[in-house]
Enzyme design. Structure first.
Site, PDB file in Angstrom:
ATOM      1  N   PHE A   1       0.442  -1.250  -0.423  1.00  0.00           N
ATOM      2  CA  PHE A   1      -0.262   0.012  -0.131  1.00  0.00           C
ATOM      3  C   PHE A   1       0.427   1.289  -0.040  1.00  0.00           C
ATOM      4  O   PHE A   1       1.645   1.386   0.566  1.00  0.00           O
ATOM      5  CB  PHE A   1      -0.746   0.215   0.993  1.00  0.00           C
TER       6      PHE A   1
ATOM      7  N   ASP B   1       2.069  -5.972   7.931  1.00  0.00           N
ATOM      8  CA  ASP B   1       0.355  -5.035   8.175  1.00  0.00           C
ATOM      9  C   ASP B   1      -0.420  -6.191   7.404  1.00  0.00           C
ATOM     10  O   ASP B   1      -0.435  -6.911   6.914  1.00  0.00           O
ATOM     11  CB  ASP B   1       0.631  -4.103   6.892  1.00  0.00           C
TER      12      ASP B   1
ATOM     13  N   TYR C   1     -10.456  -0.608  11.095  1.00  0.00           N
ATOM     14  CA  TYR C   1     -12.056  -0.565   9.888  1.00  0.00           C
ATOM     15  C   TYR C   1     -12.328  -0.808   9.286  1.00  0.00           C
ATOM     16  O   TYR C   1     -13.738  -0.593   8.770  1.00  0.00           O
ATOM     17  CB  TYR C   1     -11.731   1.388  10.338  1.00  0.00           C
ATOM     18  N   LYS C   2     -11.618  -1.965   8.873  1.00  0.00           N
ATOM     19  CA  LYS C   2     -12.019  -2.552   7.812  1.00  0.00           C
ATOM     20  C   LYS C   2     -12.653  -3.887   7.802  1.00  0.00           C
ATOM     21  O   LYS C   2     -13.728  -3.800   8.497  1.00  0.00           O
ATOM     22  CB  LYS C   2     -10.798  -3.180   6.826  1.00  0.00           C
TER      23      LYS C   2
ATOM     24  N   ARG D   1     -12.841  -4.144  -6.365  1.00  0.00           N
ATOM     25  CA  ARG D   1     -12.940  -5.009  -5.792  1.00  0.00           C
ATOM     26  C   ARG D   1     -14.209  -5.336  -5.043  1.00  0.00           C
ATOM     27  O   ARG D   1     -14.616  -4.470  -4.676  1.00  0.00           O
ATOM     28  CB  ARG D   1     -11.908  -4.483  -4.749  1.00  0.00           C
TER      29      ARG D   1
HETATM   30  C1  LIG Z   1      -5.775   0.548   4.936  1.00  0.00           C
HETATM   31  C2  LIG Z   1      -4.683   0.432   4.733  1.00  0.00           C
HETATM   32  C3  LIG Z   1      -3.852   1.613   5.202  1.00  0.00           C
HETATM   33  C4  LIG Z   1      -4.367   2.958   5.682  1.00  0.00           C
HETATM   34  O1  LIG Z   1      -3.659   3.220   6.905  1.00  0.00           O
HETATM   35  P1  LIG Z   1      -4.157   4.544   7.404  1.00  0.00           P
HETATM   36  O2  LIG Z   1      -3.434   5.332   8.178  1.00  0.00           O
HETATM   37  O3  LIG Z   1      -5.008   3.827   8.754  1.00  0.00           O
HETATM   38  O4  LIG Z   1      -5.134   4.925   6.495  1.00  0.00           O
HETATM   39  C5  LIG Z   1      -2.735   1.254   5.202  1.00  0.00           C
HETATM   40  N1  LIG Z   1      -1.868   0.067   4.725  1.00  0.00           N
HETATM   41  C6  LIG Z   1      -2.647  -0.650   4.527  1.00  0.00           C
HETATM   42  C7  LIG Z   1      -1.414  -1.986   3.520  1.00  0.00           C
HETATM   43  C8  LIG Z   1      -3.920  -0.808   4.194  1.00  0.00           C
HETATM   44  O5  LIG Z   1      -4.484  -1.374   3.982  1.00  0.00           O
END
Ligand SMILES: *Cc1c(COP(=O)(O)O)cnc(C)c1O
Length: 397
Positions: free
Chosen positions: A113, A184, A209-210, A356
């Site tokens: 990400f 992660d 939150y996911k 997705r």
């Molecule tokens: C959703 C997601 C994020 C988002 O990070 P936030 O700090 O919560 O905005 C970061 N890394 C990955 C791999 C994600 O899927």
């Protein structure tokens, strides 16, 4: 056997919607609404500042960390809540690099990400000791481990494709090369069985939150293996990670164990919603969730391939190599998704052409899957996605 009809009844699911975006933002657990209302009225409203002691606010990051820990195979005392995933990733990677002072490479894959990559680069720049980022294809990670790698930083499930890394195997390979791992779990926590202890993971981070349904901007978590924690000197040395925050001492001394990964004042409203959301996992077996996710995903792929041959499956076809989402490629994926959302089937879009669909068994059943595929077939057949209003790209896709 987990009762998925019961878990579905625990969520507010708007009438007429099939929700396939729980990999971005889980739906509202009914208990969260009640819990937050109670917090406002009885705790913040009545107790005022006394809530920190009397309602247990100050201990919430540790207490809820224990609840998350049970879902990810973490030993007691190794997980704490706070901040956002990007910040927790920064802390974890900083700690890992500190523990490997003679090495200069952070290894990751180019499916990671962007925020993870950006945070890593920002950290390396601040350290100013010549660290470099080595980005390789997801399948080339093991071969790219060598004696220069300080940390292997990976997202277990690729946010775009849903491709699943072998956490235990890669952790073992990293250790054999003398590197530490930062995992992660953004798209894994609440979606897959995870066993951080038996995988030997060093650090892990994730958002809530996911698939954990904690609500928009819900606090993140960080895990540090107990063998490392006492040696970690926090890069973000905030007062609530201090050994004695209310001594107001100007010398920083890290707090005991995982508490040192706390930074500042916890977001009590967000933690309360998350705490209530986690009640949905009582009596739920994550193995059952995984089995059902595979079953629903296979059904979704089968239905869509039969009805919508224009779409190409991007996610691995083999269920063992996939997280809990299905990604489909379509050149006009953005307007198609907007048209789909207008018809009550909600997924999302990632450029350049990926649609997705998150599969979350706690509140999705086979009826939802078939209905979603039927609407997709209609929208494709009617070309109703091909309208100018669907091409206007919104701020959040
Ligand atoms: C959703 C997601 C994020 C988002 O990070 P936030 O700090 O919560 O905005 C970061 N890394 C990955 C791999 C994600 O899927």
């Amino acid at each position: 056997m987990t009762d998925f009809a019961r878990t579905k009844s625990l969520f507010h699911l708007p009438e007429g919607i099939v929700y396939l975006d729980g990999n971005s933002l889980g739906p509202l657990p009914l208990a969260a609404r009640d819990r937050v209302a109670r917090l406002l009225d009885e705790e913040w409203g009545e107790m005022l500042i006394r809530g920190w002691n009397e309602a247990g606010w100050m201990d919430a990051p540790a207490r809820i960390g224990e609840r998350i820990g049970r879902l990810i195979g973490a030993a007691p005392g190794t997980v704490v809540m706070g901040d956002t995933l990007s910040i927790k990733l920064y802390q974890a990677l900083a700690a890992a690099l500190d523990l490997r002072p003679g090495r200069r490479v952070v290894l990751s894959d180019h499916g990671n990400f962007p925020s993870d990559i950006h945070m890593a680069k920002g950290l390396m720049r601040s350290i100013g000791r010549g660290h470099e980022l080595r980005l390789v294809a997801p399948e080339a990670v093991a071969d790219a481990l060598d004696e220069n790698v300080a940390a292997l930083m990976l997202t277990e499930v690729d946010y775009r494709t849903g491709r699943l890394h072998d956490m235990a195997g890669l952790t073992q390979a990293a250790h054999a090369a003398g590197a530490l791992t930062v995992w992660d779990l953004a798209h894994s926590a609440g979606a897959l069985p995870i066993d951080l202890e038996s995988a030997g993971a060093d650090f892990a981070v994730g958002c809530t939150y996911k698939f954990l349904n904690g609500g928009p901007g819900a606090p993140a978590f960080i895990y540090v293996a107990s063998r490392h924690i006492e040696r970690v000197q926090p890069a973000l040395s905030g007062w609530l990670g201090h050994e004695a925050p209310f001594a107001f001492d100007l010398d920083y001394r890290p707090g005991p164990g995982i508490a040192r990964m706390r930074v500042g004042t916890p977001t009590i409203l967000g933690l309360a919603a998350l705490d209530a959301a986690l009640d949905a996992w009582d009596g739920v077996s994550i193995e059952d969730v995984r089995a059902r996710s595979v079953e629903l995903s296979e059904m979704f792929i089968g239905e869509v391939e039969r009805r919508c041959p224009a779409f190409e499956l991007v996610s691995p076809r083999c269920a063992n190599e996939r997280g809990s989402q299905v990604t489909l490629r379509f050149a006009d994926g953005y307007p198609f998704m907007q048209a789909l959302i207008e018809r009550g089937v909600i997924g999302d879009f990632r450029p350049p052409d990926m649609m997705r669909f998150g599969i979350a068994p706690l509140y999705l059943d086979s009826g939802d899957i078939v209905r979603a595929a039927g609407v997709m077939e209609d929208v494709l057949g009617e070309r109703s996605w091909d309208r100018p209003q669907y091409r206007q790209v919104k701020a959040v896709t």
